[in-house]
Design an enzyme around this catalytic site. Structure first.
Site, PDB file in Angstrom:
ATOM      1  CE1 TYR A 191       5.415  -2.050  -1.234  1.00 58.47           C
ATOM      2  CE2 TYR A 191       5.075   0.049  -2.738  1.00 58.47           C
ATOM      3  CZ  TYR A 191       4.847  -1.522  -2.262  1.00 58.47           C
ATOM      4  OH  TYR A 191       3.745  -1.956  -2.902  1.00 58.47           O
ATOM      5  CB  SER A 208      14.686  10.252   6.045  1.00 62.81           C
ATOM      6  OG  SER A 208      14.395   9.902   4.724  1.00 62.81           O
ATOM      7  CG  ASP A 227      21.954  12.817   3.284  1.00 65.29           C
ATOM      8  OD1 ASP A 227      21.485  12.418   2.129  1.00 65.29           O
ATOM      9  OD2 ASP A 227      21.820  14.052   3.626  1.00 65.29           O
ATOM     10  CE  LYS A 246       7.364   6.282  -0.735  1.00 66.97           C
ATOM     11  NZ  LYS A 246       7.009   4.971  -0.633  1.00 66.97           N
ATOM     12  CB  SER A 254       7.876   8.929 -11.245  1.00 64.99           C
ATOM     13  OG  SER A 254       6.480   8.858 -11.018  1.00 64.99           O
ATOM     14  CE1 TYR A 292       8.567  11.076  -6.112  1.00 65.81           C
ATOM     15  CE2 TYR A 292       6.594  11.371  -7.900  1.00 65.81           C
ATOM     16  CZ  TYR A 292       7.706  10.397  -7.281  1.00 65.81           C
ATOM     17  OH  TYR A 292       7.999   9.304  -7.484  1.00 65.81           O
ATOM     18  CE  LYS A 329      11.477  10.002  -8.127  1.00 63.41           C
ATOM     19  NZ  LYS A 329      12.712   9.011  -7.511  1.00 63.41           N
TER      20      LYS A 329
HETATM   21  C1  WQD Z   1      -4.671   6.572  -7.670  1.00 61.53           C
HETATM   22  C2  WQD Z   1      -5.909   6.789  -7.835  1.00 61.53           C
HETATM   23  C3  WQD Z   1      -6.465   8.905  -6.890  1.00 61.53           C
HETATM   24  C4  WQD Z   1      -6.162   8.019  -2.579  1.00 61.53           C
HETATM   25  C5  WQD Z   1       1.212   8.953  -7.461  1.00 61.53           C
HETATM   26  C6  WQD Z   1       2.434   9.390  -7.920  1.00 61.53           C
HETATM   27  C7  WQD Z   1       3.133   8.556  -8.691  1.00 61.53           C
HETATM   28  C8  WQD Z   1       3.465   7.498  -7.890  1.00 61.53           C
HETATM   29  C9  WQD Z   1       2.464   7.052  -7.254  1.00 61.53           C
HETATM   30  C10 WQD Z   1       5.100   7.540  -5.894  1.00 61.53           C
HETATM   31  C11 WQD Z   1      -6.288   8.109  -8.279  1.00 61.53           C
HETATM   32  C12 WQD Z   1      -7.473   8.044  -6.188  1.00 61.53           C
HETATM   33  C13 WQD Z   1      -6.164   7.919  -4.096  1.00 61.53           C
HETATM   34  C14 WQD Z   1      -7.416   8.114  -1.933  1.00 61.53           C
HETATM   35  C15 WQD Z   1      -8.573   8.205  -4.150  1.00 61.53           C
HETATM   36  N1  WQD Z   1       4.414   7.993  -6.907  1.00 61.53           N
HETATM   37  N2  WQD Z   1      -7.477   7.962  -4.666  1.00 61.53           N
HETATM   38  N3  WQD Z   1      -8.568   8.286  -2.522  1.00 61.53           N
HETATM   39  O1  WQD Z   1      -1.682   9.783  -7.865  1.00 61.53           O
HETATM   40  O2  WQD Z   1      -1.825   7.888  -9.616  1.00 61.53           O
HETATM   41  O3  WQD Z   1       0.340   8.352  -8.278  1.00 61.53           O
HETATM   42  O4  WQD Z   1       1.532   7.722  -6.502  1.00 61.53           O
HETATM   43  O5  WQD Z   1       5.750   7.626  -5.436  1.00 61.53           O
HETATM   44  O6  WQD Z   1       4.109   9.281  -9.134  1.00 61.53           O
HETATM   45  O7  WQD Z   1       1.909  10.389  -8.794  1.00 61.53           O
HETATM   46  O8  WQD Z   1      -1.557   7.432  -7.092  1.00 61.53           O
HETATM   47  O9  WQD Z   1      -2.268   5.918  -5.104  1.00 61.53           O
HETATM   48  O10 WQD Z   1      -2.515   8.667  -5.015  1.00 61.53           O
HETATM   49  O11 WQD Z   1      -4.129   7.471  -6.693  1.00 61.53           O
HETATM   50  O12 WQD Z   1      -9.700   8.227  -4.765  1.00 61.53           O
HETATM   51  O13 WQD Z   1      -7.467   8.533  -0.736  1.00 61.53           O
HETATM   52  O14 WQD Z   1      -6.686   6.709  -6.736  1.00 61.53           O
HETATM   53  O15 WQD Z   1      -7.583  10.195  -7.425  1.00 61.53           O
HETATM   54  O16 WQD Z   1      -7.305   8.202  -9.451  1.00 61.53           O
HETATM   55  P1  WQD Z   1      -1.386   8.462  -8.174  1.00 61.53           P
HETATM   56  P2  WQD Z   1      -2.525   7.279  -5.894  1.00 61.53           P
END
Ligand code: WQD
Length: 337
Positions: A11, A34, A58, A84, A124, A148, A152
């Site tokens: 992405y 992958s 890889d 990730k 991250s 994860y 990092k």
């Molecule tokens: C965002 C907000 C959820 C899904 C993670 C990793 C970070 C990075 C990005 C990458 C939060 C809420 C989410 C849903 C919801 N990683 N939510 N319903 O957790 O901030 O970050 O992803 O590769 O390192 O930690 O991102 O998009 O999962 O959540 O209410 O179905 O949306 O609780 O408040 P997050 P997220």
């Protein structure tokens, strides 16, 4: 100037590849697909009208990955490759440590062997302890809630140690906040397998009718509307942050961590409403319990990136949502025809 992008079909990698090619850089992509699709390569060519070398390999496998260094004189590596998914990382921690840490170590060994001095690493905001501070500066306390994040944080440490041992190295550890959105063409975008874990891909799949409704994880947080607040950043802005980091690496030595965020937080409900406005599609949702490991609110202090890289995010939440929607609408099944 030749750049190697590990995970360049993913992405963030694919969006960075496009911006690099548009600016005239020569790139080489190494990816084992992958968690990505080789069709991305054609999409990158279509957007940019440019070609590039690519390897199905890889990057955690020394002999497979070495071929790239034998065949190309690389100036800068941008290391995106890695597992990730936060939830999955807790279920299969050994696979995450094995893959993500071996990739970092193998890359650094090959950089040393082939005299490559510059590297930009996908770190991250997951490395921060977001229970203590909401506005995170690069020297805020570090601590992770999942494997994860630890891969990092440990990779950052490996890069720092390698840079201390080899003073020629120049390493930018870019701490991404929450990348969302897509290239304006709608030809590349976030394409998670199965049911998305992250908020925006979940919302776009509800909008396109593949999922019934959004489950909002908690509405009792200490935030302005009770839902979690995050710093969402347009993936194209993020890609441009990497380009700014290239110049920084070429002119500085050592390893340094730098936040890539906007400095602004939005709640889940604010994102839902921004998406509805940008797409004209209503998103049904239901409040459910908090998700383990989540915290109430955090966002980047973006000052260091501005000072050192001369970079700041420019695109707003509506542009993030509109572009994410364009990608999903044009590609309801991702890269599958
Ligand atoms: C965002 C907000 C959820 C899904 C993670 C990793 C970070 C990075 C990005 C990458 C939060 C809420 C989410 C849903 C919801 N990683 N939510 N319903 O957790 O901030 O970050 O992803 O590769 O390192 O930690 O991102 O998009 O999962 O959540 O209410 O179905 O949306 O609780 O408040 P997050 P997220």
């Amino acid at each position: 100037m030749k750049l190697l992008l590990t995970g360049g079909a993913g992405y963030i990698g694919s969006h960075t590849a496009v911006e690099l090619l548009n600016k005239g850089y020569e790139i080489v992509i190494a990816d084992n697909y992958s968690n990505s699709d080789p069709k991305v390569l054609d999409r990158i060519r279509k957007i940019t009208n440019k070609d590039f070398a690519h390897y199905n390999c890889d990057v955690a496998n020394y002999s497979e990955f070495e071929r790239v260094f034998k065949e190309h004189k690389i100036d800068v590596v941008i290391h995106f490759a890695g597992y990730k998914a936060v939830g999955e990382s807790v279920k299969i921690p050994l696979e995450y440590y094995e893959n993500n840490l071996n990739a970092t170590i193998t890359l650094l060994k090959l950089m040393n062997k082939y005299g490559v001095e510059n590297c930009i690493f996908s770190s991250s905001a997951a490395v921060y302890d977001s229970t203590k501070n909401r506005r995170l500066t690069e020297d805020s306390p570090l601590s992770c809630t999942n494997t994860y994040g630890y891969t990092k944080l440990m990779s950052e440490q490996i890069f720092k140690d390698a840079a201390r041992a080899n003073p020629k190295l120049s390493i930018a550890l870019l701490r991404y906040f929450n990348p969302i959105g897509s290239h304006e063409s709608g030809l590349i975008g976030d394409n998670p397998n199965g049911i998305p874990n992250n908020l925006l891909p979940y919302i776009t799949r509800v909008a396109v009718g593949k999922l019934d409704k959004l489950y909002i994880f908690g509405n009792d947080y200490d935030t302005r509307d009770g839902t979690g607040v995050r710093d969402y950043i347009h993936v194209v802005d993020l890609a441009l942050g990497h380009i700014a980091a290239i110049d920084y690496c070429l002119n500085n030595k050592g390893a340094i961590a730098i936040n890539l965020g906007t400095g602004k937080g939005y709640s889940v409900l604010e994102v839902v409403h921004a998406f509805e406005k940008a797409s004209g599609v209503k998103i049904p949702y239901e409040f459910t319990g908090r998700r383990e490991g989540d915290t109430a609110e955090y966002y980047a202090s973006p000052e260091l990136a501005k000072k050192l890289l001369g970079w700041e995010a420019r695109l707003d939440l509506e542009q993030m949502c509109a572009s994410a929607w364009k990608w999903q609408k044009m590609n309801p099944n991702g890269y599958e025809e």
